[in-house]
Scaffold this motif. Structure first.
Motif, mmCIF file in Angstrom:
data_model
loop_
_atom_site.group_PDB
_atom_site.id
_atom_site.type_symbol
_atom_site.label_atom_id
_atom_site.label_comp_id
_atom_site.label_asym_id
_atom_site.label_seq_id
_atom_site.Cartn_x
_atom_site.Cartn_y
_atom_site.Cartn_z
ATOM 1 N N ILE A 39 0.836 -1.204 0.000
ATOM 2 C CA ILE A 39 0.000 0.000 0.000
ATOM 3 C C ILE A 39 0.870 1.253 0.000
ATOM 4 O O ILE A 39 0.626 2.197 -0.764
ATOM 5 C CB ILE A 39 -0.964 -0.003 1.213
ATOM 6 C CG1 ILE A 39 -1.993 -1.122 1.069
ATOM 7 C CG2 ILE A 39 -1.635 1.358 1.381
ATOM 8 C CD1 ILE A 39 -2.793 -1.401 2.319
ATOM 9 N N LEU A 40 1.891 1.281 0.847
ATOM 10 C CA LEU A 40 2.798 2.436 0.891
ATOM 11 C C LEU A 40 3.535 2.611 -0.424
ATOM 12 O O LEU A 40 3.681 3.739 -0.918
ATOM 13 C CB LEU A 40 3.799 2.278 2.040
ATOM 14 C CG LEU A 40 3.236 2.415 3.451
ATOM 15 C CD1 LEU A 40 4.295 2.035 4.478
ATOM 16 C CD2 LEU A 40 2.730 3.817 3.694
ATOM 17 N N SER A 41 3.984 1.524 -1.006
ATOM 18 C CA SER A 41 4.706 1.588 -2.275
ATOM 19 C C SER A 41 3.804 2.126 -3.383
ATOM 20 O O SER A 41 4.218 2.972 -4.182
ATOM 21 C CB SER A 41 5.229 0.204 -2.640
ATOM 22 O OG SER A 41 5.900 0.244 -3.876
ATOM 23 N N ASP A 42 2.565 1.643 -3.438
ATOM 24 C CA ASP A 42 1.610 2.120 -4.445
ATOM 25 C C ASP A 42 1.316 3.607 -4.290
ATOM 26 O O ASP A 42 1.031 4.293 -5.265
ATOM 27 C CB ASP A 42 0.303 1.333 -4.368
ATOM 28 C CG ASP A 42 0.463 -0.115 -4.820
ATOM 29 O OD1 ASP A 42 1.502 -0.438 -5.443
ATOM 30 O OD2 ASP A 42 -0.449 -0.918 -4.529
ATOM 31 N N ALA A 43 1.423 4.105 -3.049
ATOM 32 C CA ALA A 43 1.188 5.528 -2.780
ATOM 33 C C ALA A 43 2.436 6.374 -3.012
ATOM 34 O O ALA A 43 2.416 7.584 -2.839
ATOM 35 C CB ALA A 43 0.692 5.711 -1.349
ATOM 36 N N GLY A 44 3.546 5.730 -3.398
ATOM 37 C CA GLY A 44 4.768 6.462 -3.710
ATOM 38 C C GLY A 44 5.696 6.697 -2.537
ATOM 39 O O GLY A 44 6.624 7.492 -2.626
ATOM 40 N N PHE A 45 5.463 5.998 -1.423
ATOM 41 C CA PHE A 45 6.326 6.158 -0.259
ATOM 42 C C PHE A 45 7.413 5.089 -0.273
ATOM 43 O O PHE A 45 7.135 3.920 -0.520
ATOM 44 C CB PHE A 45 5.531 6.062 1.045
ATOM 45 C CG PHE A 45 4.552 7.184 1.224
ATOM 46 C CD1 PHE A 45 4.995 8.448 1.576
ATOM 47 C CD2 PHE A 45 3.204 6.977 1.021
ATOM 48 C CE1 PHE A 45 4.097 9.487 1.738
ATOM 49 C CE2 PHE A 45 2.293 8.009 1.175
ATOM 50 C CZ PHE A 45 2.747 9.269 1.538
ATOM 51 N N ASP A 46 8.652 5.494 0.023
ATOM 52 C CA ASP A 46 9.794 4.581 -0.009
ATOM 53 C C ASP A 46 10.215 4.236 1.420
ATOM 54 O O ASP A 46 11.282 4.612 1.874
ATOM 55 C CB ASP A 46 10.954 5.223 -0.772
ATOM 56 C CG ASP A 46 12.115 4.268 -0.981
ATOM 57 O OD1 ASP A 46 11.910 3.047 -0.887
ATOM 58 O OD2 ASP A 46 13.229 4.747 -1.226
ATOM 59 N N TYR A 47 9.348 3.533 2.133
ATOM 60 C CA TYR A 47 9.637 3.139 3.504
ATOM 61 C C TYR A 47 9.951 1.653 3.568
ATOM 62 O O TYR A 47 9.409 0.859 2.811
ATOM 63 C CB TYR A 47 8.455 3.418 4.427
ATOM 64 C CG TYR A 47 8.159 4.873 4.629
ATOM 65 C CD1 TYR A 47 9.020 5.679 5.354
ATOM 66 C CD2 TYR A 47 7.019 5.446 4.096
ATOM 67 C CE1 TYR A 47 8.758 7.022 5.551
ATOM 68 C CE2 TYR A 47 6.742 6.796 4.287
ATOM 69 C CZ TYR A 47 7.612 7.572 5.013
ATOM 70 O OH TYR A 47 7.356 8.899 5.201
ATOM 71 N N GLN A 48 10.812 1.299 4.492
ATOM 72 C CA GLN A 48 11.082 -0.097 4.791
ATOM 73 C C GLN A 48 10.372 -0.420 6.099
ATOM 74 O O GLN A 48 10.407 0.364 7.041
ATOM 75 C CB GLN A 48 12.586 -0.336 4.946
ATOM 76 C CG GLN A 48 13.380 -0.047 3.700
ATOM 77 C CD GLN A 48 13.057 -1.023 2.579
ATOM 78 O OE1 GLN A 48 12.935 -2.221 2.807
ATOM 79 N NE2 GLN A 48 12.904 -0.511 1.385
ATOM 80 N N LEU A 49 9.729 -1.570 6.155
ATOM 81 C CA LEU A 49 9.025 -1.983 7.359
ATOM 82 C C LEU A 49 9.701 -3.209 7.941
ATOM 83 O O LEU A 49 10.168 -4.082 7.212
ATOM 84 C CB LEU A 49 7.564 -2.315 7.040
ATOM 85 C CG LEU A 49 6.729 -1.206 6.409
ATOM 86 C CD1 LEU A 49 5.306 -1.697 6.178
ATOM 87 C CD2 LEU A 49 6.716 0.039 7.266
#
Length: 76
Positions: free
Chosen positions: A12-22
């Motif tokens: 979901i974060l990736s699809d929204a353009g966020f480059d976070y690692q969980l």
């Protein structure tokens, strides 16, 4: 939380353009941002030294952080 939950949130974060690692730690999600240029350089220097030590001695294999490992704690 499970690994599947983390993967779903990452997607979901990736699809929204966020480059976070969980990361999943004891059932809680930890969010980290992308590494900066200094951290990237230090990581590469460390990995190079480690590989230069391990390879000629045939001590095993060396991987970078993109290896995608899942570490499991085994209880006795």
């Amino acid at each position: 939380m499970t690994i599947k939950d983390v993967e779903r949130i990452e997607s979901i974060l990736s699809d929204a353009g966020f480059d976070y690692q969980l990361e999943l730690e004891q059932g809680s999600i930890i969010v980290t941002g992308p590494s900066d240029i200094v951290a990237s350089e230090v990581s590469l220097q460390f990995a190079s030294q480690l590989l230069n030590w391990v390879k000629p001695r045939r001590l095993g294999r060396v991987f970078d952080s993109a290896g995608g490992f899942i570490l499991l704690a085994l209880s006795r």
